[in-house]
Scaffold this motif. Structure first.
Motif, short mmCIF file in Angstrom:
data_model
loop_
_atom_site.label_atom_id
_atom_site.label_comp_id
_atom_site.label_asym_id
_atom_site.label_seq_id
_atom_site.Cartn_x
_atom_site.Cartn_y
_atom_site.Cartn_z
N PHE A 234 0.85 -1.17 0.10
CA PHE A 234 0.10 -0.16 0.08
C PHE A 234 0.75 1.29 0.04
O PHE A 234 2.21 1.18 0.31
CB PHE A 234 -0.86 0.07 1.00
CG PHE A 234 -1.90 -0.98 1.27
CD1 PHE A 234 -2.56 -1.49 -0.01
CD2 PHE A 234 -2.35 -1.75 2.45
CE1 PHE A 234 -3.61 -2.62 0.26
CE2 PHE A 234 -3.36 -2.70 2.41
CZ PHE A 234 -3.88 -3.11 1.25
N ALA A 235 0.36 2.33 -0.21
CA ALA A 235 1.18 3.76 -0.19
C ALA A 235 1.70 4.02 1.03
O ALA A 235 1.17 3.34 2.11
CB ALA A 235 0.05 4.90 -0.74
N TRP B 181 1.95 6.49 3.13
CA TRP B 181 1.24 6.88 4.20
C TRP B 181 0.34 6.10 5.00
O TRP B 181 0.19 6.53 6.22
CB TRP B 181 0.53 8.31 3.82
CG TRP B 181 -0.68 7.76 2.87
CD1 TRP B 181 -0.82 7.59 1.65
CD2 TRP B 181 -2.02 7.50 3.42
NE1 TRP B 181 -2.21 7.19 1.25
CE2 TRP B 181 -2.89 7.14 2.38
CE3 TRP B 181 -2.61 7.63 4.80
CZ2 TRP B 181 -4.25 6.87 2.79
CZ3 TRP B 181 -3.93 7.54 4.96
CH2 TRP B 181 -4.88 6.86 3.87
N MET B 182 0.20 4.92 4.38
CA MET B 182 -0.90 4.03 5.08
C MET B 182 -0.34 3.63 6.41
O MET B 182 -0.84 3.19 7.34
CB MET B 182 -1.26 2.82 4.12
CG MET B 182 -1.98 3.53 3.01
SD MET B 182 -3.84 3.43 3.08
CE MET B 182 -4.34 1.97 3.80
N GLY C 234 -12.39 15.27 -9.30
CA GLY C 234 -11.84 14.03 -9.36
C GLY C 234 -12.23 13.36 -8.06
O GLY C 234 -11.44 12.41 -7.80
N ASP D 127 -10.94 7.65 -6.45
CA ASP D 127 -10.07 8.42 -5.70
C ASP D 127 -9.60 7.44 -4.56
O ASP D 127 -8.46 7.78 -4.20
CB ASP D 127 -10.95 9.76 -5.06
CG ASP D 127 -10.10 10.26 -4.08
OD1 ASP D 127 -8.98 10.86 -4.48
OD2 ASP D 127 -10.62 10.68 -3.09
N LYS E 93 -5.62 6.74 -3.45
CA LYS E 93 -5.01 6.99 -2.14
C LYS E 93 -4.24 6.08 -1.51
O LYS E 93 -3.16 5.93 -0.75
CB LYS E 93 -6.01 7.56 -1.32
CG LYS E 93 -6.44 9.14 -1.29
CD LYS E 93 -7.41 9.63 -0.50
CE LYS E 93 -7.54 11.00 -0.71
NZ LYS E 93 -8.90 11.48 -0.38
N VAL E 94 -4.93 4.55 -1.66
CA VAL E 94 -4.26 3.42 -1.04
C VAL E 94 -3.16 2.91 -1.67
O VAL E 94 -2.32 2.37 -1.22
CB VAL E 94 -5.51 2.46 -0.81
CG1 VAL E 94 -5.10 1.17 -0.72
CG2 VAL E 94 -6.61 2.92 0.12
N LEU E 95 -3.31 3.05 -2.96
CA LEU E 95 -2.27 2.22 -4.01
C LEU E 95 -1.06 3.31 -4.31
O LEU E 95 -0.10 2.60 -4.70
CB LEU E 95 -2.90 1.26 -5.09
CG LEU E 95 -3.60 0.13 -4.39
CD1 LEU E 95 -4.52 -0.52 -5.52
CD2 LEU E 95 -2.81 -0.72 -3.38
N LEU E 96 -1.29 4.61 -4.59
CA LEU E 96 -0.46 5.21 -5.32
C LEU E 96 0.64 5.87 -4.44
O LEU E 96 0.01 6.83 -3.86
CB LEU E 96 -0.91 6.17 -6.28
CG LEU E 96 -1.67 5.44 -7.66
CD1 LEU E 96 -2.48 6.75 -8.39
CD2 LEU E 96 -0.74 4.76 -8.37
N ALA F 167 -8.66 5.30 4.13
CA ALA F 167 -8.68 6.41 3.10
C ALA F 167 -9.88 7.06 3.33
O ALA F 167 -9.96 8.36 3.32
CB ALA F 167 -8.23 5.77 1.84
#
Lengths: 410, 410
Positions: free
Chosen positions: A17-18, A20-21, A276, B116, B120-123, B273
């Motif tokens: 996961f990114a 920040w998670m 978006g 969205d 947030k979770v994957l990128l 997220a």
């Protein structure tokens, strides 16, 4: 083309996961999970008393919203929000000195979305936020995906230098009315200093005002955006203050209708980010919000809500006095939903206290969650709007037992 | 403390907006602004015909939602969505081979929010997306704040190698049913190949299915998540497919109710997220959505909606044949809302055509907006659900005039 071979039952490891998670704190999960404890007294959240919801009138408003405006309510709407609602908010939040038009207003899907959009528009990865400290937990949550850095501002502190505080930040963030979590009212001189520093440095100044109408004592202070408008009274607003609000505390959080008021260029940028994020806010909830404003329903219920919450604030403070004055100090807030209690003993750790509190049947929000670094462990936020006075008293009694248990365990 | 000196009327320059804000394309603004042109025929959007909304029944459903569930509807709800709605969606989207529980379901504030949240979770900043090309404009909008890089996948192309396509990406993205913008149905073998590659490489495979029930010819193909479940039929779903949908095309976009179905660990990450994005989806719209499902309203209106849109698809294709067959080719889509037309002449630039089209009174979506690089200038997306057959014919006639004007100007 790959043939339709059997799928491997144990798939390969998946991408992480990114980053920040990995930065969310464990204590948040503890108190979110507390809901399952029987007979728990929950003073952790910022919840209204459901008894204040004007259910029957809202049900009829909801029916009429759909029946009378089907295309607007059931179809896609403009990203910026329904024009009629933007106009109504401009009238409600403007004044002769602060003339607002719909170009100054973006409808958001709750105050939380307003925070998310500000982060998207203003923060590059790692950008600097100058934020009132301690800081609303939800704001920290909203900005975490952009991995910001924080400069903590202790407003109203002796020697606070607003100019230095704002210089170099992507934006500054404050909750001037009954700050979440501390319940504190930011003073007029500090408000003026923040606004002057924003005009002087160019730094955007984000004013979050969900609680402004929950005022129990004294007169309201001018909003930051009102002070900013004094630079050019009566001119279309084009200044550095980005002022956000919500109907969640005034009528019903379940509508998820909030707003941002700002200079038109900022509204356009936020609109692009909203496009978006969820394309547009529900027409159903926007039309209900508009009717709640236009029919006077919000103003009609306010006196009873304010009286109810004032009495509960007093009940909580009396309960704190009765059960916790040996260990904590607090200020009586003049508005909002929270009392902020600080341990007299700097060694009393409110993260460590929480398991004892849950065992005793009381859940509060510990100070660590209101600090981007998690370092502040000496305070707690206590909500007084959800529970009846006798439950608040019982809750503080339980909290006293929890402190005794922590001290005994140490 | 700074004294209350007069504010400078011309404030200092403000910090720049986040870098991604500079990457949006001008053509999007052109077609968003087209709404103001009188008698314009708009085939640019993906809009339902407002006549299909079951207004009276929805009005009564809205009234009852508030009257019968006031606390749930007007208060804060769980971040994940109302348990009853998550259960209903699990039943609706699951099967004996794909058993789903509420732990597999997140309610989102529209399909756009689902996109969205996935971003947030994957990128992380600059992360790689392997996306079906051309790509839904809204997905590009949703992910732009994280400045991703794109690997374009042309599905069903000869020699398409799904394994290579997915390797190293943070996630893959596809709209298998009547892809937006092309209207194309991704074939069964390609679906199987994508799913096998996701299981094999570990890459998350995001399936976006807003149009699945708008099927005009033939039988539906299995969803990617159904194919993925065949790895362990009947076991709780824990695979790499993240499947999203919405009620926008089935009942009413104005509800802004969508969902994500995925492995519980992914749902938990997405929930975190969502907590920082809008805290929870409106209880009002969730309860209305639940009633629309449970009362059978959605299934009741579907045959008429499908028949209406099938006739309009046929009308659009006939109009294309009559007015544009000299310049464009297209496939007749078996479902969805769009026909994708490609210029026979690679030199016919649909960005350059757009001003002529607007002048002639017709607005389409040019192919450049469905390409992260903006390089694809040879196609256009034409919607057939919003306009009546005679307007579709008139629209294509106008488009023919626009092409002639462009050719004359060249």
């Amino acid at each position: 083309m790959v043939p339709s071979s059997p799928l491997p039952a144990s798939p390969a490891p998946r991408p992480a996961f990114a980053r920040w998670m990995g930065t969310t704190n464990q204590i948040t999960r503890t108190f979110l999970a507390a809901g399952a404890i029987p007979d728990l007294i929950n003073v952790a959240g910022g919840l209204p008393d459901p008894d204040v919801y004007p259910t029957e009138r809202m049900a009829e408003i909801a029916r009429r919203a759909v029946a009378e405006h089907p295309d607007e309510v059931l179809g896609y709407g403009p990203v910026e929000g329904l024009p009629a609602l933007r106009d109504a908010l401009a009238r409600r939040l403007g004044s002769p000195a602060l003339p607002l038009t719909r170009d100054n207003v973006l409808v958001t899907t709750s105050g939380m979305q307003a925070l998310d959009l500000v982060g998207k528009v203003l923060l590059d990865e790692g950008g600097l936020i100058a934020g009132q400290h301690p800081t609303y937990l939800g704001a920290l949550d909203a900005w975490r995906p952009r991995s910001p850095t924080f400069r903590n501002l202790v407003l109203d502190a002796p020697g606070f230098d607003a100019h230095r505080a704002l210089t170099g930040a992507q934006f500054a963030y404050a909750v001037p009315n009954f700050s979440n979590p501390t319940g504190r009212l930011v003073g007029l001189e500090t408000r003026r200093a923040l606004v002057a520093a924003a005009h002087d440095t160019g730094t955007w100044l984000v004013e979050d005002d969900p609680y402004g109408t929950l005022l129990y004592d004294g007169a309201p202070l001018p909003r930051l955006i009102e002070l900013s408008a004094q630079a050019a009274p009566g001119a279309p607003y084009a200044g550095p203050v980005v002022s956000m609000g919500t109907l969640s505390k005034e009528i019903a959080p379940g509508l998820r209708v909030g707003w941002i008021v700002a200079a038109p260029a900022m509204i356009q940028a936020l609109t692009l980010a909203k496009q978006g994020s969820d394309l547009c806010t529900s027409g159903v909830t926007q039309r209900i919000a508009l009717a709640a404003i236009e029919t006077g329903l919000i103003e009609a219920i306010r006196p009873a809500v304010v009286a109810l919450y004032r009495a509960r604030r007093d009940a909580l403070c009396a309960a704190l006095e009765a059960h916790l004055s040996a260990w904590f100090t607090w200020e009586v807030p003049v508005g909002g939903m929270f009392v902020w209690a600080t341990a007299k003993d700097p060694g009393l750790d409110t993260d460590a206290l929480l398991p004892h509190a849950l065992k005793a049947g009381i859940c509060y929000a510990p100070s660590s969650v209101f600090d981007a670094s998690g370092a502040n462990r000496r305070g707690m936020r206590i909500n007084f709007t959800l529970n009846r006075p006798e439950r608040l008293d019982e809750g503080m009694r339980r909290l006293g037992l929890a402190v005794a248990a922590l001290r005994g365990a140490a």
